[in-house]
Design an enzyme around this catalytic site. Sequence first.
Site, mmCIF file in Angstrom:
data_model
loop_
_atom_site.group_PDB
_atom_site.id
_atom_site.type_symbol
_atom_site.label_atom_id
_atom_site.label_comp_id
_atom_site.label_asym_id
_atom_site.label_seq_id
_atom_site.Cartn_x
_atom_site.Cartn_y
_atom_site.Cartn_z
ATOM 1 N N ARG A 50 -43.514 -48.586 -9.670
ATOM 2 C CA ARG A 50 -43.868 -47.796 -8.485
ATOM 3 C C ARG A 50 -44.639 -46.518 -8.783
ATOM 4 O O ARG A 50 -44.941 -45.752 -7.887
ATOM 5 C CB ARG A 50 -42.617 -47.445 -7.659
ATOM 6 C CG ARG A 50 -41.941 -48.623 -7.023
ATOM 7 C CD ARG A 50 -40.784 -48.205 -6.148
ATOM 8 N NE ARG A 50 -39.677 -47.665 -6.932
ATOM 9 C CZ ARG A 50 -38.605 -47.077 -6.404
ATOM 10 N NH1 ARG A 50 -38.523 -46.925 -5.097
ATOM 11 N NH2 ARG A 50 -37.641 -46.642 -7.169
ATOM 12 N N ASP A 51 -44.935 -46.261 -10.050
ATOM 13 C CA ASP A 51 -45.688 -45.043 -10.375
ATOM 14 C C ASP A 51 -46.637 -45.288 -11.545
ATOM 15 O O ASP A 51 -46.801 -44.451 -12.428
ATOM 16 C CB ASP A 51 -44.720 -43.908 -10.701
ATOM 17 C CG ASP A 51 -45.375 -42.528 -10.642
ATOM 18 O OD1 ASP A 51 -46.501 -42.433 -10.101
ATOM 19 O OD2 ASP A 51 -44.787 -41.555 -11.136
ATOM 20 N N VAL A 52 -47.272 -46.464 -11.558
ATOM 21 C CA VAL A 52 -48.252 -46.766 -12.601
ATOM 22 C C VAL A 52 -49.494 -45.908 -12.367
ATOM 23 O O VAL A 52 -50.084 -45.946 -11.290
ATOM 24 C CB VAL A 52 -48.637 -48.259 -12.568
ATOM 25 C CG1 VAL A 52 -49.734 -48.551 -13.590
ATOM 26 C CG2 VAL A 52 -47.412 -49.125 -12.832
ATOM 27 N N ARG B 44 -46.587 -35.491 -6.945
ATOM 28 C CA ARG B 44 -46.470 -36.838 -6.412
ATOM 29 C C ARG B 44 -45.473 -36.816 -5.263
ATOM 30 O O ARG B 44 -44.548 -36.015 -5.239
ATOM 31 C CB ARG B 44 -46.041 -37.847 -7.478
ATOM 32 C CG ARG B 44 -44.588 -37.756 -7.934
ATOM 33 C CD ARG B 44 -44.331 -38.807 -9.010
ATOM 34 N NE ARG B 44 -42.928 -38.898 -9.333
ATOM 35 C CZ ARG B 44 -42.448 -39.697 -10.259
ATOM 36 N NH1 ARG B 44 -43.251 -40.458 -10.945
ATOM 37 N NH2 ARG B 44 -41.153 -39.757 -10.521
#
Length: 203
Positions: A32-34, A60
């Site tokens: 979910r945070d590539v 973020r």
Amino acid sequence: IAAAVVRDMLAGLHAAHEATGEDGEALMIVHRDVSPHNVLVGTDGVVKVLDFGVAKARGRVQQTQKGQLKGKLAYMSPEQARGRTVDRRSDLFAAGIVLWEMLVGQRLFDGENEAALLVSLLTEKPSAPSKKDPSLAKLDALVLKALATEPDDRFATAKEMAEAITAIMQPASRTEVAAWVKGEAKASLVRRTEVLRRARARV
């Protein structure tokens, strides 16, 4: 170099996506945070994927309840940006953004603020890399498949996407990637060496 970095990044993601618990049940891990911020390329040419949605970082959108956002907006899949349930294919969309940006050398989705960035992500259709550089035409179909709006139109797994990359071109070797890192980060590496030298001298 870009092909090698993204291929190895995908290998790391595939391992996470396929991870199982002690009972053998799939853990259903989705990063979910590539993003470039979470991909480390060492001076040995080894690529590592960091921060599997655990650490909080400034810059973020970070929330933890179902239906809320978690990750960096510029690298979110459309479904993630809409707060919907995501699966491994959301990570592949982000991987597609990373590959596009490495190939083209600029941001894919950008905006003056988070609202403008979100509009860009949800309304703009990604352009083929060859629009910026005609020599990248052989990678267009692969990149645009990764960046498909609908998850069903993307690669099914990170392994499948990695294999598609190697079918199109020969990624750089680990030695070549290492040499690239050392060249790109030469000034930083020299400063780090000097800092370590001074620290050891004080011991």
